[in-house]
Design a protein around this motif. Structure first.
Motif, PDB file in Angstrom:
ATOM      1  N   LEU A 160      11.165   4.199  -1.129  1.00 63.11           N
ATOM      2  CA  LEU A 160       9.528   4.437  -1.757  1.00 63.11           C
ATOM      3  C   LEU A 160       8.745   3.481  -1.092  1.00 63.11           C
ATOM      4  N   ALA A 161       9.128   1.831  -1.533  1.00 61.35           N
ATOM      5  CA  ALA A 161       8.556   0.653  -1.161  1.00 61.35           C
ATOM      6  C   ALA A 161       8.658   0.801   0.393  1.00 61.35           C
ATOM      7  N   LEU A 162       8.836   1.172   0.801  1.00 60.47           N
ATOM      8  CA  LEU A 162       9.203   1.561   3.173  1.00 60.47           C
ATOM      9  C   LEU A 162       8.487   1.934   3.022  1.00 60.47           C
ATOM     10  N   LYS A 163       8.639   3.101   2.273  1.00 65.81           N
ATOM     11  CA  LYS A 163       7.196   4.341   2.356  1.00 65.81           C
ATOM     12  C   LYS A 163       6.040   4.423   2.028  1.00 65.81           C
ATOM     13  N   ILE A 164       5.511   3.320   0.902  1.00 61.93           N
ATOM     14  CA  ILE A 164       4.520   2.388   0.497  1.00 61.93           C
ATOM     15  C   ILE A 164       4.080   2.189   1.544  1.00 61.93           C
ATOM     16  N   ALA A 165       4.668   1.144   2.172  1.00 62.04           N
ATOM     17  CA  ALA A 165       4.342   0.046   3.471  1.00 62.04           C
ATOM     18  C   ALA A 165       3.702   0.431   4.610  1.00 62.04           C
ATOM     19  N   MET A 166       4.660   1.753   4.849  1.00 61.64           N
ATOM     20  CA  MET A 166       4.414   3.201   6.170  1.00 61.64           C
ATOM     21  C   MET A 166       3.408   3.449   5.889  1.00 61.64           C
ATOM     22  N   VAL A 167       2.664   3.754   4.720  1.00 61.41           N
ATOM     23  CA  VAL A 167       1.003   4.403   4.035  1.00 61.41           C
ATOM     24  C   VAL A 167       0.194   2.958   4.633  1.00 61.41           C
ATOM     25  N   PHE A 168       0.275   2.083   3.856  1.00 62.18           N
ATOM     26  CA  PHE A 168      -0.720   1.052   4.395  1.00 62.18           C
ATOM     27  C   PHE A 168      -0.716   0.572   5.229  1.00 62.18           C
ATOM     28  N   GLU A 169       0.678   1.136   6.059  1.00 61.28           N
ATOM     29  CA  GLU A 169       0.680  -0.420   7.553  1.00 61.28           C
ATOM     30  C   GLU A 169       0.963  -1.331   7.425  1.00 61.28           C
ATOM     31  N   THR A 170       1.393  -2.192   6.109  1.00 64.69           N
ATOM     32  CA  THR A 170       1.854  -2.737   5.971  1.00 64.69           C
ATOM     33  C   THR A 170       3.126  -3.277   5.797  1.00 64.69           C
ATOM     34  N   PRO A 171       3.342  -5.055   5.965  1.00 65.90           N
ATOM     35  CA  PRO A 171       5.621  -4.941   5.658  1.00 65.90           C
ATOM     36  C   PRO A 171       4.953  -5.343   4.283  1.00 65.90           C
ATOM     37  N   VAL A 172       6.171  -4.411   3.769  1.00 64.77           N
ATOM     38  CA  VAL A 172       6.608  -4.613   2.436  1.00 64.77           C
ATOM     39  C   VAL A 172       6.886  -5.262   1.688  1.00 64.77           C
ATOM     40  N   GLU A 173       6.886  -7.109   2.591  1.00 66.76           N
ATOM     41  CA  GLU A 173       7.117  -7.879   1.647  1.00 66.76           C
ATOM     42  C   GLU A 173       5.772  -8.587   1.251  1.00 66.76           C
TER      43      GLU A 173
END
Length: 70
Positions: free
Chosen positions: A45-58
């Motif tokens: 889910l964290a990786l999906k969130i990063a993809m949705v926002f087009e932002t690195p997870v970190e």
């Protein structure tokens, strides 16, 4: 504790919690819990969130620094 800036990112896109939940295929309650630091999402889910926002997870999630080396 893991903290995040999802609320700020979501607001910058002018998305409601329901909008983000739909994009991630989760409930609005899940978004509320993540934004309030009551729930730490799975890696998937964290990786999906990063993809949705087009932002690195970190840049979305990070560990809260604690004093005294703990």
């Amino acid at each position: 504790m893991v903290i995040n800036n999802i609320r700020e990112l979501r607001r910058s896109k002018k998305w409601s919690q329901a909008d983000l939940a739909e994009r991630l295929d989760v409930t609005r309650q899940t978004i509320i819990a993540i934004e309030n630091h009551k729930y730490c999402p799975s890696l998937e889910l964290a990786l999906k969130i990063a993809m949705v926002f087009e932002t690195p997870v970190e840049t979305i999630f990070h560990l809260e620094e604690r004093g005294n080396g703990k």
